[in-house]
Motif scaffolding. Structure first.
Motif, PDB file in Angstrom:
ATOM      1  N   ASN A 214       0.878  -1.176   0.000  1.00 50.44           N
ATOM      2  CA  ASN A 214       0.000   0.000   0.000  1.00 50.44           C
ATOM      3  C   ASN A 214       0.915   1.226   0.000  1.00 50.44           C
ATOM      4  OD1 ASN A 214      -1.864   2.001   0.399  1.00 50.44           O
ATOM      5  ND2 ASN A 214      -2.842   1.074   2.184  1.00 50.44           N
ATOM      6  N   PHE A 215       1.514   1.485  -1.159  1.00 49.68           N
ATOM      7  CA  PHE A 215       2.607   2.446  -1.237  1.00 49.68           C
ATOM      8  C   PHE A 215       2.154   3.894  -1.026  1.00 49.68           C
ATOM      9  CE2 PHE A 215       3.956  -1.127  -4.083  1.00 49.68           C
ATOM     10  CZ  PHE A 215       4.887  -1.663  -3.201  1.00 49.68           C
ATOM     11  N   GLU A 216       0.974   4.245  -1.519  1.00 50.75           N
ATOM     12  CA  GLU A 216       0.499   5.616  -1.359  1.00 50.75           C
ATOM     13  C   GLU A 216       0.298   5.963   0.123  1.00 50.75           C
ATOM     14  OE1 GLU A 216      -0.777   3.434  -3.444  1.00 50.75           O
ATOM     15  OE2 GLU A 216      -0.718   4.308  -5.463  1.00 50.75           O
ATOM     16  N   ASP A 217      -0.363   5.062   0.877  1.00 51.99           N
ATOM     17  CA  ASP A 217      -0.568   5.322   2.304  1.00 51.99           C
ATOM     18  C   ASP A 217       0.746   5.274   3.064  1.00 51.99           C
ATOM     19  OD1 ASP A 217      -3.253   5.746   2.043  1.00 51.99           O
ATOM     20  OD2 ASP A 217      -3.850   3.721   2.648  1.00 51.99           O
ATOM     21  N   SER A 218       1.655   4.432   2.591  1.00 49.97           N
ATOM     22  CA  SER A 218       2.975   4.373   3.206  1.00 49.97           C
ATOM     23  C   SER A 218       3.670   5.729   3.105  1.00 49.97           C
ATOM     24  CB  SER A 218       3.816   3.291   2.520  1.00 49.97           C
ATOM     25  OG  SER A 218       5.067   3.151   3.143  1.00 49.97           O
ATOM     26  N   GLU A 219       3.656   6.309   1.926  1.00 54.60           N
ATOM     27  CA  GLU A 219       4.301   7.613   1.724  1.00 54.60           C
ATOM     28  C   GLU A 219       3.653   8.700   2.580  1.00 54.60           C
ATOM     29  OE1 GLU A 219       4.399   8.457  -2.469  1.00 54.60           O
ATOM     30  OE2 GLU A 219       6.318   7.408  -2.699  1.00 54.60           O
ATOM     31  N   ARG A 237      14.930   7.315   4.791  1.00 58.95           N
ATOM     32  CA  ARG A 237      15.490   5.990   4.515  1.00 58.95           C
ATOM     33  C   ARG A 237      14.382   4.990   4.210  1.00 58.95           C
ATOM     34  NH1 ARG A 237      15.803   1.958   7.636  1.00 58.95           N
ATOM     35  NH2 ARG A 237      15.664   3.147   9.579  1.00 58.95           N
ATOM     36  N   GLU A 238      13.363   4.983   5.047  1.00 62.01           N
ATOM     37  CA  GLU A 238      12.257   4.055   4.808  1.00 62.01           C
ATOM     38  C   GLU A 238      11.468   4.432   3.557  1.00 62.01           C
ATOM     39  OE1 GLU A 238      11.848   1.280   5.987  1.00 62.01           O
ATOM     40  OE2 GLU A 238      12.864   1.223   7.913  1.00 62.01           O
ATOM     41  N   TRP A 239      11.391   5.710   3.264  1.00 66.25           N
ATOM     42  CA  TRP A 239      10.738   6.145   2.030  1.00 66.25           C
ATOM     43  C   TRP A 239      11.506   5.596   0.826  1.00 66.25           C
ATOM     44  CZ3 TRP A 239       8.725  11.881   1.615  1.00 66.25           C
ATOM     45  CH2 TRP A 239       7.822  11.982   0.537  1.00 66.25           C
ATOM     46  N   ALA A 240      12.829   5.665   0.922  1.00 59.43           N
ATOM     47  CA  ALA A 240      13.667   5.113  -0.155  1.00 59.43           C
ATOM     48  C   ALA A 240      13.442   3.615  -0.304  1.00 59.43           C
ATOM     49  CB  ALA A 240      15.140   5.403   0.131  1.00 59.43           C
ATOM     50  N   GLU A 241      13.399   2.890   0.818  1.00 61.52           N
ATOM     51  CA  GLU A 241      13.164   1.441   0.769  1.00 61.52           C
ATOM     52  C   GLU A 241      11.785   1.132   0.190  1.00 61.52           C
ATOM     53  OE1 GLU A 241      15.293  -0.795   1.314  1.00 61.52           O
ATOM     54  OE2 GLU A 241      16.857   0.089   2.564  1.00 61.52           O
ATOM     55  N   THR A 242      10.819   1.978   0.505  1.00 62.88           N
ATOM     56  CA  THR A 242       9.465   1.780  -0.015  1.00 62.88           C
ATOM     57  C   THR A 242       9.424   1.993  -1.519  1.00 62.88           C
ATOM     58  OG1 THR A 242       8.443   2.418   2.087  1.00 62.88           O
ATOM     59  CG2 THR A 242       7.073   2.614   0.101  1.00 62.88           C
ATOM     60  N   ASP A 243      10.070   3.057  -1.994  1.00 65.23           N
ATOM     61  CA  ASP A 243      10.099   3.298  -3.440  1.00 65.23           C
ATOM     62  C   ASP A 243      10.861   2.201  -4.179  1.00 65.23           C
ATOM     63  OD1 ASP A 243       8.473   5.489  -3.615  1.00 65.23           O
ATOM     64  OD2 ASP A 243      10.083   6.963  -3.462  1.00 65.23           O
ATOM     65  N   ASN A 244      11.883   1.639  -3.518  1.00 62.82           N
ATOM     66  CA  ASN A 244      12.610   0.520  -4.120  1.00 62.82           C
ATOM     67  C   ASN A 244      11.694  -0.696  -4.266  1.00 62.82           C
ATOM     68  OD1 ASN A 244      14.862  -1.019  -5.049  1.00 62.82           O
ATOM     69  ND2 ASN A 244      15.104  -1.860  -2.985  1.00 62.82           N
ATOM     70  N   ARG A 245      10.909  -0.984  -3.226  1.00 62.28           N
ATOM     71  CA  ARG A 245       9.951  -2.101  -3.302  1.00 62.28           C
ATOM     72  C   ARG A 245       8.880  -1.811  -4.357  1.00 62.28           C
ATOM     73  NH1 ARG A 245       8.220  -6.273   0.326  1.00 62.28           N
ATOM     74  NH2 ARG A 245       6.014  -6.817   0.071  1.00 62.28           N
TER      75      ARG A 245
END
Length: 563
Positions: A214-219, A237-245
């Protein structure tokens, strides 16, 4: 370029450290923000100016632990216990070190001592819980047993102090590691209610949404964390990991999200301390993001530092392999694997070393190294295929067949029908008619080709029939008393190829082979000269250079010449 940022920023951080308030609260805030160099500088000062406070030693040891310096961590925790023999936190720290050293008995003893001494302080419970969540495997996964142990001790800590937001975040992390999303969300939500200004709870919730794709809510959660504290590096950092996923999940977004992820990680670095350790965290991210040219640049810059951690040679080795600089890769990984503490060597190190050795022409050595990687981590199923391909390339066919058998048995979702096909081909080529002990290879080959034929029934694969015919032809021990074992498979091959229209040159030779077999069958089995001549004529039409065709018509006095 990261190296330029590092040079400038590191000087500012270290050179200006004296202006920071030298309180434990500020040091703990720096740890939470992953500003480890800043925290370390402050805590080293505190262990001197407030040498009677065991907490200062614990948090300094915890920083060492986070930076992968377990020996320094252990020494510092022991200093804390020397200051206060009843220091629950430092016993929790020693338990964490023992666990990372795979000393389960030592970990349990120290954890029990920490809890026994904790009293009404919830922090020892929190850090025992965090210690159980420290990853022990390359994939970072937490075993159910460790997660359950963490949850149990954290629930006890919650009973001691239900208002400890940091403990609740750790409890949420324990639940999240086991995909217990509802429980994790509740723990994070409780932490945010208790401490609305805690950005870590927002980031943890964002990570929870990330693993649900759920990338939008994650951001949105990362944005909320940065609204609380614009300089909170872990959010980037976690935003970067999320965009990588996100990039790995949605091919349409891959290019955009990888670029964004790299920029977000650079932002994270600029907000931390851009130390050697933080750049190595960036290097770990670049590996997961597949950004190997950038990894090679970062690793090369790190290697120039006089304070280089040996781990930089791991990054140099990985990057060199992916960038096809094999000799440099072998040299770098050899340096890492021979000089680093054996406890720091991961299965992935053996995986890359094996690949580098094989790419450098050291196939046998490389295969043994890959086998070592598999011994340490059986989840690396793609390695079975790499070993099989190498053995096949070396013409060690029987061994290649066995290796492909392992691919089909243990490869899981990575197994392809071509793996079964090459299993069959390997066993076929491994057969030696002069060596009766290899007769079993024909049975194994036949079984593999049979499986391919079965699985491609709706869309037949001609070569599976061709090779199954060849295998069964080899079972004919008396050429003058042919049984016809291969006939149905050669018949099917002819049917499939001729149905496609005009055959290519390779197919023509294979068709000639099939018709020659039928010619022999009709000659020796059916005693039907007309059908035999018809089959040999078709064989000659496809490949007039075939020696058996030429021999047949020489005996016939040239009859039936192709037009």
């Amino acid at each position: 370029m990261i190296s330029r940022i590092a040079t400038a920023s590191l000087g500012l951080v270290l050179g200006g450290s004296s202006v920071f308030a030298q309180s434990l609260a500020d040091a703990k805030k720096a740890i939470d923000a992953e500003q480890y160099q800043k925290a370390k500088s402050m805590l080293k000062n505190l262990t001197t100016t407030q040498a009677d406070k065991d907490e200062n030693f614990f948090y300094l040891g915890w920083v060492y632990l986070k930076q992968d310096y377990t020996d320094s961590a252990k020494t510092t925790f022991n200093k804390g216990i020397a200051v206060n023999s009843k220091s629950a936190l430092n016993y929790a720290g020693l338990g964490a070190v023992a666990r990372l050293d795979k000393d389960n008995a030592g970990a349990t003893t120290n954890f029990n001592q920490a809890i026994a001494l904790a009293g009404k302080n919830s922090k020892p419970y929190q850090y025992v819980g965090e210690a159980y969540l420290l990853p022990l495997t390359p994939d970072g996964k937490i075993s159910p047993a460790d997660a359950n142990a963490a949850i149990a001790v954290l629930q006890k800590g919650k009973a001691v102090n239900a208002k400890d937001a940091d403990l609740l975040i750790t409890l949420g992390n324990a639940y999240r590691s086991q995909l217990k999303s509802n429980e994790a969300y509740q723990a994070y939500s409780d932490a945010s209610t208790i401490d609305p200004k805690n950005p870590a709870a927002k980031v943890a919730t964002g990570v929870l949404w990330k693993f649900a794709n759920n990338f939008e809510d994650s951001e949105k959660q990362f944005q909320d964390a940065l609204a609380i504290d614009p300089n909170y590096g872990p959010a980037y950092r976690e935003w970067a990991e999320t965009d990588n996923r996100w990039a790995n999940t949605d091919p349409k977004m891959a290019s955009t999200k990888i670029k964004q992820a790299v920029e977000e990680y650079k932002k994270y670095l600029s907000l931390t301390d851009v130390s050697v350790e933080s750049q190595m965290r960036y290097a770990d991210f670049l590996i997961s993001a597949g950004q190997f040219p950038e990894l090679q640049t970062v690793a090369a810059d790190l290697a120039k530092s006089s304070k280089t951690n040996l781990r930089v040679y791991r990054y140099l080795g990985y990057a060199a392999y992916e960038n096809k600089d094999y000799p440099a890769g072998v040299t770098a990984l050899n340096t890492w694997m021979t000089k680093a503490d054996p406890k720091r060597i991961m299965p992935r190190d053996y995986l890359y070393m094996g690949r580098l050795q094989m790419a450098s022409g050291q196939d046998s050595v490389g295969i043994n190294t890959l086998k070592k990687a598999l011994e340490l981590d059986t989840t690396q199923t793609e390695v079975y295929s790499e070993i099989a391909k190498s053995l096949y390339g070396q013409k060690k066919y029987a061994q290649a067949g066995d290796a492909y058998k392992l691919v089909t048995q243990k490869g899981g979702r990575n197994v392809k029908l071509t793996d079964y096909f090459y299993e069959g081909i390997s066993y076929y080529f491994g057969y030696d008619p002069k060596n009766p002990s290899t007769d079993t290879l024909l049975t194994k080959a036949d079984s593999a080709f049979s499986y391919v034929i079965q699985k491609t029934a709706t869309s037949p694969y001609p070569d599976a029939f061709l090779y199954r015919a060849r295998v069964n032809d080899l079972k004919e021990k008396d050429r003058n008393n042919i049984q016809g074992f291969a006939k149905p498979f050669y018949d099917k091959y002819i049917e499939l190829i001729t149905a496609k229209g005009a055959p290519d040159d390779r197919s023509k030779k294979n068709l000639a082979e099939a018709y020659v077999y039928l010619g022999n069958y009709y000659t020796f089995k059916e005693k039907d000269a007309a059908k035999a001549t018809d089959s040999y004529t078709k064989a000659r039409d496809n490949d007039p250079t075939n020696k058996q065709v030429q021999a047949y018509f020489a005996k016939q006095g040239g009859a039936g010449k192709s037009k």
